[in-house]
Design a protein around this motif. Structure first.
Motif, PDB file in Angstrom:
ATOM      1  N   CYS A   3       0.833  -1.200   0.000  1.00 24.33           N
ATOM      2  CA  CYS A   3       0.000   0.000   0.000  1.00 24.33           C
ATOM      3  C   CYS A   3       0.871   1.254   0.000  1.00 24.33           C
ATOM      4  O   CYS A   3       0.567   2.239  -0.671  1.00 24.33           O
ATOM      5  CB  CYS A   3      -0.905   0.016   1.234  1.00 24.33           C
ATOM      6  SG  CYS A   3      -2.122  -1.296   1.217  1.00 24.33           S
ATOM      7  N   HIS A  29      -2.606  -4.505  -7.601  1.00 25.73           N
ATOM      8  CA  HIS A  29      -2.758  -4.252  -6.174  1.00 25.73           C
ATOM      9  C   HIS A  29      -4.083  -3.544  -5.889  1.00 25.73           C
ATOM     10  O   HIS A  29      -4.815  -3.926  -4.991  1.00 25.73           O
ATOM     11  CB  HIS A  29      -1.590  -3.418  -5.646  1.00 25.73           C
ATOM     12  CG  HIS A  29      -1.701  -3.096  -4.190  1.00 25.73           C
ATOM     13  ND1 HIS A  29      -0.980  -3.744  -3.223  1.00 25.73           N
ATOM     14  CD2 HIS A  29      -2.503  -2.215  -3.529  1.00 25.73           C
ATOM     15  CE1 HIS A  29      -1.334  -3.264  -2.035  1.00 25.73           C
ATOM     16  NE2 HIS A  29      -2.242  -2.323  -2.188  1.00 25.73           N
ATOM     17  N   CYS A  33      -7.105  -4.544  -3.325  1.00 29.35           N
ATOM     18  CA  CYS A  33      -7.045  -3.805  -2.073  1.00 29.35           C
ATOM     19  C   CYS A  33      -8.026  -2.626  -2.112  1.00 29.35           C
ATOM     20  O   CYS A  33      -7.797  -1.661  -2.832  1.00 29.35           O
ATOM     21  CB  CYS A  33      -5.613  -3.325  -1.866  1.00 29.35           C
ATOM     22  SG  CYS A  33      -5.419  -2.235  -0.466  1.00 29.35           S
ATOM     23  N   CYS A  36      -6.637   1.024  -1.471  1.00 28.72           N
ATOM     24  CA  CYS A  36      -5.912   1.662  -2.551  1.00 28.72           C
ATOM     25  C   CYS A  36      -6.834   2.000  -3.709  1.00 28.72           C
ATOM     26  O   CYS A  36      -6.596   2.968  -4.422  1.00 28.72           O
ATOM     27  CB  CYS A  36      -4.754   0.779  -2.993  1.00 28.72           C
ATOM     28  SG  CYS A  36      -3.493   0.694  -1.718  1.00 28.72           S
TER      29      CYS A  36
END
Ligand SMILES: [Zn+2]
Length: 78
Positions: A3, A29, A33, A36
């Motif tokens: 992150c 990512h 996530c 994010c």
């Protein structure tokens, strides 16, 4: 990608300054996530907002009043 790494690269990512492999791992990512993903969305909103603000014409009179307000606020108390 973590992150923290994503956060550090958001601007470069949006400016398309990152190599493809980094962009892909960033997108990967963000897909996994939620934090994010939110970050990317808020960043886009911020960019859109500042783009809109850049087009706004402030009338001279208002700009002067605003200057006065700032000067008054900055003046040390007597
Ligand atoms: Zn993340």
């Amino acid at each position: 990608m973590t992150c923290k790494e994503l956060t550090e690269r958001v601007m470069a990512f949006r400016d398309r300054e990152l190599p493809l492999s980094t962009r892909l791992s960033l997108q990967f990512h963000a897909a996994m996530c939620p934090c994010c993903r939110n970050l990317l969305t808020s960043y886009d909103t911020l960019v859109e907002m500042s783009a809109e603000l850049a087009d706004v014409q402030v009338p001279d009179e208002l700009a002067r009043e605003f200057d006065d307000m700032i000067l008054t606020a900055m003046r040390p108390p007597t």
